[in-house]
Write a protein that holds these residues in place. Structure first.
Motif, PDB file in Angstrom:
ATOM      1  N   GLY A   1      47.526  46.825  36.745  1.00 36.07           N
ATOM      2  CA  GLY A   1      47.337  48.227  37.071  1.00 36.07           C
ATOM      3  C   GLY A   1      46.490  48.984  36.075  1.00 36.07           C
ATOM      4  N   GLY A   2      45.431  48.363  35.565  1.00 36.70           N
ATOM      5  CA  GLY A   2      44.445  49.092  34.778  1.00 36.70           C
ATOM      6  C   GLY A   2      43.444  49.775  35.695  1.00 36.70           C
ATOM      7  N   ALA A   3      42.362  50.295  35.125  1.00 33.95           N
ATOM      8  CA  ALA A   3      41.382  51.016  35.928  1.00 33.95           C
ATOM      9  C   ALA A   3      40.811  50.150  37.041  1.00 33.95           C
ATOM     10  CB  ALA A   3      40.264  51.538  35.030  1.00 33.95           C
ATOM     11  N   VAL A   4      40.516  48.885  36.736  1.00 32.57           N
ATOM     12  CA  VAL A   4      39.925  48.004  37.746  1.00 32.57           C
ATOM     13  C   VAL A   4      40.943  47.655  38.822  1.00 32.57           C
ATOM     14  CG1 VAL A   4      38.919  45.727  38.140  1.00 32.57           C
ATOM     15  CG2 VAL A   4      38.166  47.110  36.198  1.00 32.57           C
ATOM     16  N   GLY A   5      42.175  47.284  38.433  1.00 31.04           N
ATOM     17  CA  GLY A   5      43.198  46.981  39.421  1.00 31.04           C
ATOM     18  C   GLY A   5      43.510  48.173  40.311  1.00 31.04           C
ATOM     19  N   LEU A   6      43.574  49.359  39.723  1.00 27.49           N
ATOM     20  CA  LEU A   6      43.814  50.574  40.508  1.00 27.49           C
ATOM     21  C   LEU A   6      42.679  50.815  41.495  1.00 27.49           C
ATOM     22  CD1 LEU A   6      45.081  52.857  37.612  1.00 27.49           C
ATOM     23  CD2 LEU A   6      46.403  52.320  39.667  1.00 27.49           C
ATOM     24  N   ALA A   7      41.443  50.643  41.030  1.00 28.96           N
ATOM     25  CA  ALA A   7      40.297  50.859  41.915  1.00 28.96           C
ATOM     26  C   ALA A   7      40.282  49.847  43.057  1.00 28.96           C
ATOM     27  CB  ALA A   7      38.997  50.779  41.114  1.00 28.96           C
TER      28      ALA A   7
ATOM     29  N   ILE B   1      45.460  37.621  47.255  1.00 27.33           N
ATOM     30  CA  ILE B   1      45.894  37.986  45.918  1.00 27.33           C
ATOM     31  C   ILE B   1      44.661  38.230  45.053  1.00 27.33           C
ATOM     32  CG2 ILE B   1      46.090  35.566  45.247  1.00 27.33           C
ATOM     33  CD1 ILE B   1      48.451  36.365  43.468  1.00 27.33           C
ATOM     34  N   VAL B   2      44.689  39.327  44.316  1.00 31.84           N
ATOM     35  CA  VAL B   2      43.595  39.678  43.415  1.00 31.84           C
ATOM     36  C   VAL B   2      44.145  39.704  42.000  1.00 31.84           C
ATOM     37  CG1 VAL B   2      41.839  41.385  42.805  1.00 31.84           C
ATOM     38  CG2 VAL B   2      42.483  41.069  45.211  1.00 31.84           C
ATOM     39  N   ASN B   3      43.578  38.868  41.153  1.00 30.33           N
ATOM     40  CA  ASN B   3      43.988  38.810  39.754  1.00 30.33           C
ATOM     41  C   ASN B   3      43.125  39.762  38.944  1.00 30.33           C
ATOM     42  OD1 ASN B   3      44.781  38.167  37.135  1.00 30.33           O
ATOM     43  ND2 ASN B   3      43.712  36.198  37.111  1.00 30.33           N
ATOM     44  N   SER B   4      43.703  40.917  38.607  1.00 30.95           N
ATOM     45  CA  SER B   4      43.011  41.916  37.799  1.00 30.95           C
ATOM     46  C   SER B   4      43.879  42.278  36.602  1.00 30.95           C
ATOM     47  CB  SER B   4      42.706  43.161  38.643  1.00 30.95           C
ATOM     48  OG  SER B   4      41.977  44.105  37.903  1.00 30.95           O
ATOM     49  N   ALA B   5      44.390  41.259  35.938  1.00 33.40           N
ATOM     50  CA  ALA B   5      45.406  41.454  34.910  1.00 33.40           C
ATOM     51  C   ALA B   5      44.847  41.675  33.510  1.00 33.40           C
ATOM     52  CB  ALA B   5      46.372  40.273  34.905  1.00 33.40           C
ATOM     53  N   GLY B   6      43.537  41.859  33.371  1.00 36.08           N
ATOM     54  CA  GLY B   6      42.975  42.222  32.076  1.00 36.08           C
ATOM     55  C   GLY B   6      43.210  41.173  31.011  1.00 36.08           C
ATOM     56  N   ASN B   7      43.898  41.548  29.941  1.00 35.67           N
ATOM     57  CA  ASN B   7      44.174  40.603  28.858  1.00 35.67           C
ATOM     58  C   ASN B   7      45.074  39.459  29.286  1.00 35.67           C
ATOM     59  OD1 ASN B   7      42.699  41.752  26.673  1.00 35.67           O
ATOM     60  ND2 ASN B   7      44.245  43.365  26.475  1.00 35.67           N
ATOM     61  N   TYR B   8      45.747  39.596  30.419  1.00 34.80           N
ATOM     62  CA  TYR B   8      46.657  38.565  30.920  1.00 34.80           C
ATOM     63  C   TYR B   8      46.066  37.811  32.115  1.00 34.80           C
ATOM     64  CZ  TYR B   8      49.854  41.095  27.931  1.00 34.80           C
ATOM     65  OH  TYR B   8      50.429  41.710  26.834  1.00 34.80           O
ATOM     66  N   ALA B   9      44.796  38.063  32.429  1.00 36.19           N
ATOM     67  CA  ALA B   9      44.194  37.476  33.629  1.00 36.19           C
ATOM     68  C   ALA B   9      44.091  35.955  33.542  1.00 36.19           C
ATOM     69  CB  ALA B   9      42.820  38.090  33.883  1.00 36.19           C
ATOM     70  N   CYS B  10      43.797  35.422  32.347  1.00 37.61           N
ATOM     71  CA  CYS B  10      43.739  33.960  32.216  1.00 37.61           C
ATOM     72  C   CYS B  10      45.111  33.346  32.459  1.00 37.61           C
ATOM     73  CB  CYS B  10      43.214  33.567  30.842  1.00 37.61           C
ATOM     74  SG  CYS B  10      41.431  33.791  30.627  1.00 37.61           S
ATOM     75  N   ALA B  11      46.156  34.009  31.990  1.00 43.32           N
ATOM     76  CA  ALA B  11      47.512  33.495  32.208  1.00 43.32           C
ATOM     77  C   ALA B  11      47.837  33.446  33.690  1.00 43.32           C
ATOM     78  CB  ALA B  11      48.528  34.369  31.473  1.00 43.32           C
ATOM     79  N   ILE B  12      47.480  34.501  34.428  1.00 45.64           N
ATOM     80  CA  ILE B  12      47.711  34.527  35.877  1.00 45.64           C
ATOM     81  C   ILE B  12      46.880  33.447  36.562  1.00 45.64           C
ATOM     82  CG2 ILE B  12      47.466  35.896  37.974  1.00 45.64           C
ATOM     83  CD1 ILE B  12      49.768  36.814  36.173  1.00 45.64           C
TER      84      ILE B  12
END
Length: 422
Positions: A34-40, A247-258
């Motif tokens: 839920g950062g700027a990119v995930g929200l957008a 599913i959209v992976n927009s997890a920022g610093n955690y995106a590689c983990a997802i």
């Protein structure tokens, strides 16, 4: 609103999630992060007819990591090369952001930016930026020395000044509040405090994605262990999950983990974390009216310790670049040598500052896919990674979404929708 099967939270989300294989997915889209990119992205997808979208955020509020710990700059798109996603999406995103801020009263300012050179070598880098910008029809100009001295007498630029008039600043918090409000007004659901612990891809007998979340915050991934762990909890022991068609992976610093939860081991990614500390300035002089950046350094992980202002007019400097192992290492680093180096960088273009008025302020972490450069003129430039992953229908992977991610957010949302539906 937690994504577990507690009946109280189910009522909040307004859906009954079955613990058995559903006939129809609970949601059309699940956006993780839920950062700027995930929200957008969530906002854009929820605006389609007849869809349902859930935004899954590990923290108790949206936009509490990289999106709220940055310079809040609306970038012009000067540094990322002619064929990169960063350039294309930054240029489009800049246009969309200015229009959205103006229409919806999100605080912003088109204040412009100076890129300054002190040496002939730095001037050569400015010339490269100028040549690229003119080739892409990005507004750009060299400022004559007498004009520069008149406009910003406290700014030192021994060799030259390059001006980017389309650069600006934005209140990132207000921007994200607007995105979130539009998403929920369109009928989207938000699941906060819901760290994802397991994802199961569709199979012939199970056509939808399954997503599990933890009942308590998961421990963060590190570069050596990119999958988050939750003590005393196993998703395998809990039949609770939601289902989604995409599913959209927009997890920022955690995106590689997802991403590593989903893709086979030979396609796993190791995250890299570029921490940047910012510095406040408590004096009212000198106070340039424009942003000031040093000349770009090819191969460097950032754009240098630059001067920006926020919407309240407060001057701040940063970020520097420090490679760290953990995405939660958010305290600004109280290192005397790094602080001295930052002051030396600042004094090169703003020699009149009172060094005693400069202090550590806050820090942010940029998700990287390697210790690579931030500008395309050097070796090892890392572009955005935005792809539909082969062999995993309905999975859009967003990795390395660092600067200019905030500027590009609305355009990234368009790109994700295009990949999914066109």
């Amino acid at each position: 609103m937690l994504l577990n099967r507690n009946a109280r939270h189910l009522r909040h989300l307004g859906r009954c999630f079955s613990t058995t294989t559903p006939r129809q997915a609970d949601f059309t889209h699940a956006v993780i992060g839920g950062g700027a990119v995930g929200l957008a992205v969530a906002r854009k997808l929820q605006q389609r007819d007849g869809v349902s979208t859930v935004l899954i955020e590990k923290h108790g509020t949206v936009g509490s990591e990289t999106s709220s710990r940055n310079s809040e700059v609306i970038h012009a798109g000067l540094y990322y090369g002619p064929d990169s996603l960063k350039t294309r999406l930054c240029l489009r995103g800049k246009e969309l952001m200015y229009a959205a801020c103006e229409k919806h009263n999100v605080p912003y300012k088109n204040c412009g930016k100076w890129v300054v050179a002190q040496t002939d070598e730095q001037m050569a880098e400015l010339q490269k930026v100028y040549d690229f910008a003119t080739s892409m029809n990005i507004p750009i100009r060299f400022v004559p020395k007498d004009e520069a001295t008149h406009r910003e007498p406290e700014v030192r630029a021994e060799a030259g000044v390059l001006e980017s008039p389309s650069t600006g600043i934005v209140d990132s918090h207000a921007f994200m509040q607007w995105l979130h409000g539009e998403f929920e007004e369109a009928g989207g659901d938000t699941a906060l405090a819901s760290p994802v612990t397991r994802i199961e891809a569709p199979s012939p007998g199970n056509p939808d994605w399954k997503i599990w979340t933890a009942p308590q915050p998961a421990s963060p991934p590190t570069a050596s262990s990119p999958t988050p762990q939750t003590p005393n909890y196993s998703a395998d022991e809990d039949g609770s999950f939601i289902t989604a068609e995409t599913i959209v992976n927009s997890a920022g610093n955690y995106a590689c983990a997802i991403s590593n939860m989903i893709l086979p081991s030979d396609r796993h990614r190791t995250p890299f974390y570029a921490k940047g500390s910012y510095f406040s300035y408590s004096k009212s002089f000198p106070k340039p009216s424009t942003l000031v950046y040093p000349a770009p350094v090819p191969g460097h992980g950032g754009l240098g310790t630059h001067l920006t202002v926020d919407m309240a007019g407060r001057v701040r400097f940063g970020p520097d670049v420090e490679w760290v192992d953990c995405p939660t290492d958010l305290a600004p680093t109280p290192n005397a040598e790094r602080f001295k180096a930052a002051l030396e960088d600042i004094q090169k273009y703003l020699p009149g500052i009172d060094v005693d008025a400069v202090a550590l302020d806050y820090a942010g972490i940029r998700p990287k896919l390697g210790k690579l450069g931030a500008v395309a003129s050097g070796k090892g430039f890392q572009d955005f990674y935005i792809k539909k992953e082969e062999g995993f229908e309905g999975f859009i992977n967003l990795l390395g979404i660092e600067s200019p991610g905030l500027t590009s957010s609305l355009a990234i949302a368009e790109e994700v929708e295009r990949i999914l539906y066109q």
